[in-house]
Design an enzyme around this catalytic site. Sequence first.
Site, PDB file in Angstrom:
ATOM      1  N   ASN A   9      60.414 -40.696   7.465  1.00  0.00           N
ATOM      2  CA  ASN A   9      59.670 -40.435   6.237  1.00  0.00           C
ATOM      3  C   ASN A   9      60.602 -39.674   5.282  1.00  0.00           C
ATOM      4  OD1 ASN A   9      57.905 -39.631   4.248  1.00  0.00           O
ATOM      5  ND2 ASN A   9      56.703 -38.268   5.558  1.00  0.00           N
ATOM      6  N   HIS A  96      48.997 -38.586   5.198  1.00  0.00           N
ATOM      7  CA  HIS A  96      49.952 -37.522   5.526  1.00  0.00           C
ATOM      8  C   HIS A  96      49.376 -36.184   5.037  1.00  0.00           C
ATOM      9  CE1 HIS A  96      53.506 -35.012   5.482  1.00  0.00           C
ATOM     10  NE2 HIS A  96      54.044 -35.873   6.333  1.00  0.00           N
ATOM     11  N   GLU A 168      50.388 -34.708  13.678  1.00  0.00           N
ATOM     12  CA  GLU A 168      51.290 -33.773  13.006  1.00  0.00           C
ATOM     13  C   GLU A 168      50.569 -32.460  12.714  1.00  0.00           C
ATOM     14  OE1 GLU A 168      54.670 -36.034  10.849  1.00  0.00           O
ATOM     15  OE2 GLU A 168      53.011 -35.844   9.458  1.00  0.00           O
ATOM     16  N   GLY A 174      58.161 -29.357   8.581  1.00  0.00           N
ATOM     17  CA  GLY A 174      59.198 -28.739   7.747  1.00  0.00           C
ATOM     18  C   GLY A 174      59.493 -27.288   8.069  1.00  0.00           C
ATOM     19  N   SER A 214      59.015 -31.337  12.459  1.00  0.00           N
ATOM     20  CA  SER A 214      60.278 -30.699  12.868  1.00  0.00           C
ATOM     21  C   SER A 214      60.966 -31.380  14.053  1.00  0.00           C
ATOM     22  CB  SER A 214      60.064 -29.212  13.174  1.00  0.00           C
ATOM     23  OG  SER A 214      59.618 -28.539  12.014  1.00  0.00           O
TER      24      SER A 214
HETATM   25  P1  PGA Z   1      59.605 -32.823   9.124  1.00  0.00           P
HETATM   26  O1  PGA Z   1      58.455 -33.697   8.449  1.00  0.00           O
HETATM   27  O2  PGA Z   1      60.246 -33.677  10.167  1.00  0.00           O
HETATM   28  O3  PGA Z   1      60.538 -32.496   8.007  1.00  0.00           O
HETATM   29  O4  PGA Z   1      58.949 -31.634   9.718  1.00  0.00           O
HETATM   30  C1  PGA Z   1      57.623 -34.511   9.221  1.00  0.00           C
HETATM   31  C2  PGA Z   1      56.576 -35.164   8.366  1.00  0.00           C
HETATM   32  O5  PGA Z   1      56.136 -34.539   7.394  1.00  0.00           O
HETATM   33  O6  PGA Z   1      56.181 -36.298   8.620  1.00  0.00           O
END
Ligand code: PGA
Length: 261
Positions: A9, A96, A168, A174, A214
């Site tokens: 993504n 999302h 998630e 993030g 993450s």
């Molecule tokens: P990230 O994002 O890997 O940067 O934590 C994952 C996502 O938002 O799908």
Amino acid sequence: MNPFLFVANFKMNPVSPSEIEQYIQVLKRETEGKEWQHTKGVLCPSLLHIAYFHSLPESFFLGAQHGFPEKTGAYTGEVSYAMLKNSGVEYVVIGHSERRQYFGETNETVRIRTESALKFLLKPIVCIGETESELANGRREQVLTEQIASVLKGLSKMQAEKIIFAYEPRFAIGTGITPTTEDLKEVYSLIQRLLVQYLGETTAERVCVLYGGSVKAGNLEEVALSVGMNGVLVGKESLSPYEVVKMMDLAEKYKEEKLAY
Ligand code: PGA
């Protein structure tokens, strides 16, 4: 056995066409001669950059981060699932947490979008997961139950089995912080239980469940492979084609070793 699905993504990155071109060049070079049998990649660039991805290395497919459920019409600024499908897109991310947080998406809009994506023959990657405060208040099970029940409402089993759920938890997106393997195993079995309850065992087995938040090469095994997840949804780390290939190689090796037993 479902292949391990690596979903990249890109979010609202990168900012220039030359960076996109470079990404694709590196990805093509790094995947040359590779034949993944158990791992599939899905790249979800911004809608503007989709056209750059018309020729992808083997084992890679095109996804979109967003789309609009109506086929055509007076919806200024939107891009429909039908348009995406006609431009080579095969997967679409729906619900999302950033879209739920900033763009007013709800379980109901997610349900409508999922139904429409299926109608236009896209594979929906439906994001589910609790916020920090829901987790702190012990509401995870309730939230996941509502999210899953709402998406499946009104779908036939044949439609439902095409859905890919991505768990998630908001605190992990993030932040560099991830749930423990034990915690994820619990969530995974909760999701399985719910899928069996709503769809029956045979259909439930066909539904893929991914983990996102993450994810990086260094934790891929603990957050996904050893949990039994069918794949990952990766934000930041997917902005490096080197990391994408590294993670797909790790997944492939893990799957091969599993099969050898
Ligand atoms: P990230 O994002 O890997 O940067 O934590 C994952 C996502 O938002 O799908």
